[in-house]
Scaffold this motif. Structure first.
Motif, PDB file in Angstrom:
ATOM      1  N   LEU A 128      51.899  33.101  53.267  1.00 54.96           N
ATOM      2  CA  LEU A 128      53.223  32.886  52.687  1.00 54.96           C
ATOM      3  C   LEU A 128      53.133  32.683  51.183  1.00 54.96           C
ATOM      4  O   LEU A 128      54.031  33.116  50.444  1.00 54.96           O
ATOM      5  N   PHE A 129      52.056  32.003  50.763  1.00 57.95           N
ATOM      6  CA  PHE A 129      51.917  31.728  49.323  1.00 57.95           C
ATOM      7  C   PHE A 129      50.434  31.669  48.981  1.00 57.95           C
ATOM      8  O   PHE A 129      49.640  31.083  49.727  1.00 57.95           O
ATOM      9  N   SER A 130      50.066  32.269  47.836  1.00 62.10           N
ATOM     10  CA  SER A 130      48.700  32.193  47.309  1.00 62.10           C
ATOM     11  C   SER A 130      48.771  32.171  45.796  1.00 62.10           C
ATOM     12  O   SER A 130      49.358  33.088  45.184  1.00 62.10           O
ATOM     13  N   SER A 131      48.229  31.104  45.208  1.00 60.63           N
ATOM     14  CA  SER A 131      48.242  31.000  43.747  1.00 60.63           C
ATOM     15  C   SER A 131      47.215  31.925  43.104  1.00 60.63           C
ATOM     16  O   SER A 131      47.217  32.114  41.897  1.00 60.63           O
ATOM     17  N   ASN A 132      46.315  32.467  43.914  1.00 59.95           N
ATOM     18  CA  ASN A 132      45.295  33.414  43.438  1.00 59.95           C
ATOM     19  C   ASN A 132      45.397  34.661  44.288  1.00 59.95           C
ATOM     20  O   ASN A 132      45.145  34.637  45.495  1.00 59.95           O
ATOM     21  N   GLN A 133      45.831  35.757  43.663  1.00 60.93           N
ATOM     22  CA  GLN A 133      46.071  36.993  44.393  1.00 60.93           C
ATOM     23  C   GLN A 133      44.794  37.592  44.973  1.00 60.93           C
ATOM     24  O   GLN A 133      44.856  38.446  45.860  1.00 60.93           O
ATOM     25  N   HIS A 134      43.614  37.133  44.461  1.00 62.48           N
ATOM     26  CA  HIS A 134      42.352  37.672  44.952  1.00 62.48           C
ATOM     27  C   HIS A 134      41.916  37.038  46.263  1.00 62.48           C
ATOM     28  O   HIS A 134      40.980  37.506  46.902  1.00 62.48           O
ATOM     29  N   SER A 156      42.396  36.348  50.011  1.00 58.05           N
ATOM     30  CA  SER A 156      43.074  36.948  51.160  1.00 58.05           C
ATOM     31  C   SER A 156      42.827  36.093  52.404  1.00 58.05           C
ATOM     32  O   SER A 156      42.008  35.172  52.390  1.00 58.05           O
ATOM     33  N   ASN A 157      43.536  36.420  53.467  1.00 58.74           N
ATOM     34  CA  ASN A 157      43.392  35.660  54.713  1.00 58.74           C
ATOM     35  C   ASN A 157      41.966  35.751  55.259  1.00 58.74           C
ATOM     36  O   ASN A 157      41.468  34.818  55.879  1.00 58.74           O
ATOM     37  N   GLY A 168      35.036  36.811  45.589  1.00 55.91           N
ATOM     38  CA  GLY A 168      34.460  37.544  44.463  1.00 55.91           C
ATOM     39  C   GLY A 168      33.152  36.887  44.061  1.00 55.91           C
ATOM     40  O   GLY A 168      32.247  36.758  44.863  1.00 55.91           O
ATOM     41  N   GLU A 169      33.072  36.481  42.796  1.00 61.64           N
ATOM     42  CA  GLU A 169      31.877  35.808  42.292  1.00 61.64           C
ATOM     43  C   GLU A 169      32.038  34.297  42.271  1.00 61.64           C
ATOM     44  O   GLU A 169      31.138  33.587  41.837  1.00 61.64           O
ATOM     45  N   GLU A 170      33.215  33.791  42.756  1.00 61.30           N
ATOM     46  CA  GLU A 170      33.503  32.366  42.688  1.00 61.30           C
ATOM     47  C   GLU A 170      33.341  31.717  44.054  1.00 61.30           C
ATOM     48  O   GLU A 170      33.599  32.326  45.091  1.00 61.30           O
ATOM     49  N   HIS A 171      32.893  30.431  44.018  1.00 60.47           N
ATOM     50  CA  HIS A 171      32.816  29.622  45.217  1.00 60.47           C
ATOM     51  C   HIS A 171      33.806  28.472  45.097  1.00 60.47           C
ATOM     52  O   HIS A 171      33.942  27.887  44.012  1.00 60.47           O
ATOM     53  N   TYR A 172      34.470  28.147  46.217  1.00 55.93           N
ATOM     54  CA  TYR A 172      35.482  27.091  46.221  1.00 55.93           C
ATOM     55  C   TYR A 172      35.146  26.078  47.297  1.00 55.93           C
ATOM     56  O   TYR A 172      34.714  26.432  48.400  1.00 55.93           O
TER      57      TYR A 172
END
Length: 480
Positions: free
Chosen positions: A101-107, A109-110, A129-133
């Motif tokens: 419904l909402f994602s502040s980062n378009q990169h 995905s589900n 991508g190259e980032e870890h969260y």
């Protein structure tokens, strides 16, 4: 330190150093969760600060999901939420079923997100991508019964990001430490082994080329240091043995030359007188008797020369047996002088004996010591240049030794000759080559040395020569 210990320590260091470095890495990682270090404190403070903000935001989102789910369908709410997220530097994803419904980062995905039912906090989180969260997840149900999830993603507090930053450095440090440790220890150990090996190799080349005039030294106390010292000792012994060999070879040549010289003159005389007898030159009984006396005298001289040479050769190689016994030196010399007194009187030589009172026992070989006395006394008689000649024998005590001195009133010798008169075939006057073998005093010197004593000569204060020698007292040789 021995080579075995050195190699053992080197191999042990190869094992211990990586263990120490690994323990150090583990210690650094453990500090992340502690309050006692700069890195841990910094990381934890950053984590705690982010937690305060993100927990507050996450709690608001949970409250909205519980009390006011309609906001998740309102665009204005999402716009205000996006503005807040920009300030917080975090990402939020709201999912309903399989739809975002909402994602502040378009990169994001589900497929990057955990499935429903994984509610909680995951510091490793997800990689986009190259980032870890790091991910905080709250699961709920929409009013229509569809599964919903709220995800708060924070990259600043990601443990994976921290690990990606520092682990390569630590791993590189580990490899570099292993390489440097290996190179350093290999260099130290190999140098301690190769340096003495090179010394031995260079020394071997010098010896193979005939050069023994060098030394090799080592301060090391290990096996190679001991090997170098043993090698240098072997070199010194080899040099000494070659010098002794050369000395004996020169001695042999000198002896042969002297024998040839000393035998040539009497042999020539004998041949001349024999030819005179054969040719009838000696045409009277008196003349024939004179020729025969001369031949006998020359033959006697040659026989004595050969005997003295044989005796000296045996003494020189320690092949002459000695039979030592305890003898009263005073009575011994007195008896010997009585035996030769008449012969000395015929030569117009007076002899006197000055000795200590009582008796003094010494360890001597009787026959050999008689030879010493005879050689010294008759050497003085031979060079006596005045009549009557005088010879004095004196005996003195010197601690555990007895000193015997033979003095004459002859011409003495020069100061330079005093150091040489005990050498074989040495003559103070080469013109008197037929006067003796040149072995008398050399034989006396060898015999006295075999007795454990010393022999030397000195000029008298007024005139004449004094020959001194010492003899060891026997255990029962105390003067009484």
């Amino acid at each position: 330190m021995s080579i075995r210990k050195r190699l053992f320590i080197s191999n042990a260091a190869m094992i211990v150093m990586p263990i120490i470095i690994i323990v150090f890495i583990i210690f650094l990682l453990s500090m992340v969760y502690s309050n006692g270090s700069f890195i841990g404190t910094h990381f934890r403070q950053q984590w705690q600060n982010n937690d305060e903000r993100t927990v507050e935001l996450f709690n608001k989102l949970q409250k909205t999901a519980s009390l006011n789910q309609e906001k998740f369908l309102n665009k204005d709410y999402f716009e205000s939420l996006s503005e807040q997220l920009k300030r917080e530097h975090v990402e939020v994803v709201i999912r309903k079923g399989n739809n975002v419904l909402f994602s502040s980062n378009q990169h994001i995905s589900n497929g990057d997100l955990p499935t429903f039912g994984n509610e909680g906090y995951n510091p490793a989180g997800a990689r986009v991508g190259e980032e870890h969260y790091s991910i905080r997840q709250h699961d709920f149900y929409f009013k229509d019964g569809i599964q919903g999830s709220i995800f708060l993603l924070d990259d600043s507090a990601s443990f994976v990001k921290f690990a990606r930053t520092f682990f390569p450095i630590l791993f590189g440090s580990l490899i570099l430490s292993l390489v440097l440790t290996n190179v350093f220890l290999s260099y130290i150990v190999s140098r301690s082994i190769l340096r003495p090996v090179r010394q031995l190799s260079a020394a071997s080349e010098k010896i193979s080329s005939g050069n023994l005039n060098f030394t090799i030294k080592s301060k090391s106390k290990d096996e190679l240091g001991q090997l170098i010292r043993s090698f240098d000792s072997m070199r010194a012994q080899l040099k000494e043995s070659l010098e002794v060999r050369d000395k004996y070879e020169n001695n042999r040549k000198e002896i042969i030359a002297n024998i040839s010289h000393d035998l040539k003159t009497p042999i020539t005389s004998i041949l001349g007188y024999v030819e005179g007898l054969q040719d009838g030159v000696a045409n009277s009984d008196d003349k024939r008797e004179q020729y025969l006396d001369t031949i006998r005298s020359k033959a006697t001289y040659m026989n004595r020369l050969i005997e003295e040479l044989a005796l000296y050769s045996k003494l020189d190689v320690n092949k002459l047996p000695f039979h030592f016994e305890s003898v009263d030196i005073l009575a011994f010399i007195k008896d010997y002088l009585e035996e030769i007194n008449e012969e000395l009187i015929e030569k117009d030589v007076q002899i006197s004996f000055n000795a200590i009172k009582g008796h003094a026992n010494v360890l001597i070989d009787r026959d050999k010591l008689i030879r010493v006395m005879e050689n010294i006394i008759f050497n003085s008689v031979k060079f006596m240049n005045k009549r009557p000649g005088k010879i004095t024998i004196s005996i003195r005590e010197q601690e555990n030794m007895i000193k015997v001195s033979v003095s004459d009133n002859g011409p003495g010798v020069s100061q330079d000759d005093l150091m040489s008169i005990f050498k074989r075939f040495y003559r103070t006057d080469p013109a008197r080559s037929t006067g003796g073998s040149g072995l008398g005093l050399a034989i006396a010197s060898q015999i006295i040395e075999a007795h454990g004593g010393e022999i030397w000569a000195e000029n008298m204060p007024m005139e004449g020569l004094r020959v001194n020698f010492t003899l060891k007292k026997s255990e029962d040789g105390n003067h009484e």
